[in-house]
Each structure stands twice: as structure tokens, then as C-alpha cells.
Write a protein that holds these residues in place. Structure first.
Motif, mmCIF file in Angstrom:
data_model
loop_
_atom_site.group_PDB
_atom_site.id
_atom_site.type_symbol
_atom_site.label_atom_id
_atom_site.label_comp_id
_atom_site.label_asym_id
_atom_site.label_seq_id
_atom_site.Cartn_x
_atom_site.Cartn_y
_atom_site.Cartn_z
ATOM 1 N N GLY A 39 0.834 -1.198 0.000
ATOM 2 C CA GLY A 39 0.000 0.000 0.000
ATOM 3 C C GLY A 39 0.865 1.242 0.000
ATOM 4 N N THR A 40 0.649 2.100 0.965
ATOM 5 C CA THR A 40 1.421 3.328 1.108
ATOM 6 C C THR A 40 1.913 3.444 2.552
ATOM 7 N N VAL A 41 2.776 4.437 2.792
ATOM 8 C CA VAL A 41 3.217 4.702 4.158
ATOM 9 C C VAL A 41 2.007 4.932 5.059
ATOM 10 N N LEU A 42 1.046 5.726 4.581
ATOM 11 C CA LEU A 42 -0.138 6.042 5.375
ATOM 12 C C LEU A 42 -1.012 4.827 5.610
ATOM 13 N N SER A 43 -1.278 4.051 4.576
ATOM 14 C CA SER A 43 -2.145 2.879 4.749
ATOM 15 C C SER A 43 -1.492 1.847 5.662
ATOM 16 N N THR A 44 -0.159 1.773 5.638
ATOM 17 C CA THR A 44 0.547 0.865 6.537
ATOM 18 C C THR A 44 0.353 1.290 7.987
ATOM 19 N N CYS A 45 0.432 2.597 8.257
ATOM 20 C CA CYS A 45 0.171 3.104 9.606
ATOM 21 C C CYS A 45 -1.226 2.720 10.070
ATOM 22 N N VAL A 46 -2.206 2.989 9.227
ATOM 23 C CA VAL A 46 -3.595 2.694 9.578
ATOM 24 C C VAL A 46 -3.768 1.209 9.870
ATOM 25 N N GLN A 47 -3.190 0.373 9.014
ATOM 26 C CA GLN A 47 -3.343 -1.058 9.182
ATOM 27 C C GLN A 47 -2.693 -1.555 10.467
ATOM 28 N N THR A 48 -1.542 -0.990 10.816
ATOM 29 C CA THR A 48 -0.862 -1.396 12.051
ATOM 30 C C THR A 48 -1.723 -1.098 13.278
ATOM 31 N N PHE A 49 -2.367 0.057 13.288
ATOM 32 C CA PHE A 49 -3.218 0.405 14.432
ATOM 33 C C PHE A 49 -4.457 -0.467 14.483
ATOM 34 N N ILE A 50 -5.037 -0.784 13.329
ATOM 35 C CA ILE A 50 -6.192 -1.682 13.313
ATOM 36 C C ILE A 50 -5.800 -3.050 13.859
ATOM 37 N N ASN A 51 -4.701 -3.592 13.332
ATOM 38 C CA ASN A 51 -4.272 -4.930 13.750
ATOM 39 C C ASN A 51 -3.909 -4.971 15.234
ATOM 40 N N SER A 52 -3.315 -3.894 15.748
ATOM 41 C CA SER A 52 -2.863 -3.864 17.134
ATOM 42 C C SER A 52 -4.012 -3.731 18.116
ATOM 43 N N CYS A 53 -5.069 -3.039 17.713
ATOM 44 C CA CYS A 53 -6.116 -2.653 18.663
ATOM 45 C C CYS A 53 -7.445 -3.366 18.494
ATOM 46 N N LYS A 54 -7.695 -3.967 17.343
ATOM 47 C CA LYS A 54 -9.044 -4.434 17.031
ATOM 48 C C LYS A 54 -9.561 -5.496 17.991
ATOM 49 N N ASN A 55 -8.666 -6.320 18.551
ATOM 50 C CA ASN A 55 -9.121 -7.407 19.422
ATOM 51 C C ASN A 55 -9.104 -7.045 20.904
ATOM 52 N N GLN A 56 -8.527 -5.907 21.249
ATOM 53 C CA GLN A 56 -8.389 -5.553 22.659
ATOM 54 C C GLN A 56 -9.145 -4.292 23.052
ATOM 55 N N PHE A 57 -9.536 -3.494 22.060
ATOM 56 C CA PHE A 57 -10.175 -2.222 22.357
ATOM 57 C C PHE A 57 -11.369 -1.994 21.436
ATOM 58 N N SER A 58 -12.270 -1.155 21.907
ATOM 59 C CA SER A 58 -13.357 -0.675 21.068
ATOM 60 C C SER A 58 -12.914 0.646 20.450
ATOM 61 N N ILE A 59 -12.717 0.652 19.131
ATOM 62 C CA ILE A 59 -12.287 1.865 18.438
ATOM 63 C C ILE A 59 -13.526 2.694 18.124
ATOM 64 N N THR A 60 -13.697 3.785 18.862
ATOM 65 C CA THR A 60 -14.909 4.595 18.709
ATOM 66 C C THR A 60 -14.821 5.539 17.518
ATOM 67 N N ASP A 61 -13.622 6.007 17.215
ATOM 68 C CA ASP A 61 -13.396 6.957 16.121
ATOM 69 C C ASP A 61 -12.004 6.696 15.560
ATOM 70 N N PHE A 62 -11.895 6.701 14.233
ATOM 71 C CA PHE A 62 -10.591 6.558 13.578
ATOM 72 C C PHE A 62 -10.504 7.674 12.534
ATOM 73 N N ILE A 63 -9.604 8.631 12.765
ATOM 74 C CA ILE A 63 -9.542 9.836 11.933
ATOM 75 C C ILE A 63 -8.162 9.985 11.316
ATOM 76 N N VAL A 64 -8.133 10.279 10.037
ATOM 77 C CA VAL A 64 -6.892 10.638 9.337
ATOM 78 C C VAL A 64 -7.034 12.081 8.884
ATOM 79 N N THR A 65 -6.034 12.906 9.195
ATOM 80 C CA THR A 65 -6.064 14.281 8.711
ATOM 81 C C THR A 65 -5.352 14.367 7.368
#
Length: 243
Positions: A39-65
Motif C-alpha cells: 500500500g502506502t506509508v499512510l495505509s501501513t500506519c492505519v493497518q498497524t493500528f487496526i491490527n494492534s487494537c481491534k481485538n483488545q479495544f473498542s475503536i470509537t473513532d478513527f480519523i486521518v487528517t
């Protein structure tokens, strides 16, 4: 780290900042939009946070500026290519937003903070040009913020540090052991940081980063151990790390 999904303390919001102009990188393309992995540098960042948090936290908002008038270009940079990534992204699609930034990082983060609607306990703020962030840093940062209110990854400088005056002369010999070079994600109690940002906005005060805003209006920030690989893509030489 075992965390119960039933606890309200596990509601987090994630902000990935990518509203800068990337003038130092050159080449006519924003550093966050450079190709990386599948993908891209940005999409890699987003994917890392999804993979790290999806099973342990409730992600209420995910925002990219993104830069003003840059939503379409940002959407293109966030396109996921593998089926697994598409499935993971669908899990947060209802809470995902692209928010236009402003003239400074602080103003862009403030725009993103104001766009959060679902009352998280903790907000994570990460540079979109740091694609090598690890799950360990993300999870330890959240845990420290839950305990202390605010956290930031940091590394002790390897070089001896000196303070100089405007003419380039050394004025103070700093103790390396008491210094850290901070990274992201910076993690905070959401409501407290939002109120601090509002005060800074009303007072028209500019700060270097969100830890300085927190320090001004809220209190101390806990430093967790960062990682040398968690670099921010800034200069042309940094592009070698993407290969």
C-alpha cells in the motif's frame, strides 16, 4: 496484556496526522502517500493500528487528517489492496473519517479532536509518516495513558546534548540521561486533552506537540520506552528505510 472488551476504559480513538506539505522530502509526492509494502506509508500506519487494537479495544473513532482540499488524494493513498486488509478495514468503516487539516499540526489535530463524536476514554495521536510503529509501543502507550492520563514513547539521545544561544555558542551542558527524543503515538485522556486544545485555541497559543499542550494545561506525561526503528520519514535519505 489481557484487557476486557466490556470495560468502558477500553474505548479509544485514533488520529493519524497527514496534513503537512512534506516539503523536506522532495519528489513531488507527500511522504505519507509513498508506496510501502502492499500500500502506502499512510495505509501501513492505519493497518498497524487496526491490527494492534481491534481485538483488545473498542475503536470509537478513527480519523486521518489530510491537507485542505486533499480528501480525494488521501482516499487514494488509503486504498487497501489485500483481501485481509479490506476485511479489517470494514470493521472500522463506520467510525472512520478523513478530516481536512489546517496551517499547523496543532490546528490540524484540534480539527480532528473536534470531529470525534463517540466519547472515547483515550485518544492516540500518531504521525502518518511513522510506518514502523510497533504493536508493543501502541499497547504500552494506551496502558500508560489509562494509568497516568498521558504517555509518549521516547529514547535517550545517543549523542551528548548542548544548549546554544542565538549566536551559536554553548550556554548549557545538558545531562543526556535526563533527556528523551519523543516519538508517537502520543496517548491521552480524551476529554482532558480536548479541553486543553480548546484553551490553546482560544488563547491563540502554539505548542510544539500535544505533550506540551498537556503539560501546560493538564500535568505530567509518562514516558514509555520508544524504539529506534520508529522513525519519521522526513528527509530523502529516510526513503531507503522503505525499501
Amino acid at each position: 496484556m489481557k484487557i476486557s472488551m466490556k470495560s468502558s476504559k477500553n474505548k479509544i480513538a485514533i488520529i493519524i496526522t497527514a496534513a503537512g506539505s512534506s516539503t523536506r522530502i522532495g519528489g513531488g509526492i507527500k511522504k505519507e502517500y509513498l508506496p510501502f509494502k502492499n500500500g502506502t506509508v499512510l495505509s501501513t500506519c492505519v493497518q498497524t493500528f487496526i491490527n494492534s487494537c481491534k481485538n483488545q479495544f473498542s475503536i470509537t473513532d478513527f480519523i486521518v487528517t489530510c491537507p485542505p482540499n486533499g480528501i480525494l488524494e488521501c482516499q487514494k493513498a488509503l486504498s487497501f489492496t489485500s483481501q485481509q486488509e479490506n476485511d479489517n478495514f470494514k470493521n472500522i468503516s463506520q467510525v472512520f473519517q478523513i478530516v481536512e487539516g489546517d496551517t499547523t499540526r496543532q490546528k490540524s489535530v484540534y480539527n480532528a479532536m473536534c470531529a470525534i463524536k463517540n466519547n472515547p476514554q483515550i485518544v492516540l495521536i500518531h504521525d502518518g509518516a511513522r510506518p514502523f510503529v510497533s504493536q508493543r509501543i501502541i499497547l504500552e502507550g494506551i496502558e500508560a495513558a489509562q494509568i497516568f492520563g498521558a504517555s509518549v514513547p521516547g529514547l535517550t539521545p545517543t549523542d551528548t546534548q548542548k544548549q546554544i544561544d542565538e549566536d551559536g555558542f554553548i550556554t548549557n551542558h545538558l545531562q543526556r540521561a535526563s533527556l528523551v527524543a519523543v516519538q508517537t503515538p502520543q496517548c491521552f485522556d480524551f476529554q482532558m486533552l480536548l479541553e486543553a486544545h480548546k484553551k490553546a485555541h482560544q488563547e491563540e497559543k502554539e505548542y510544539t506537540d500535544d505533550t506540551e499542550i498537556w503539560g501546560k494545561y493538564c500535568g505530567k506525561v509518562k514516558v514509555i520506552t520508544g524504539e529506534s526503528k520508529n522513525i519519521k520519514i522526513t528527509y530523502p535519505k529516510d526513503l531507503e528505510s522503505l525499501k
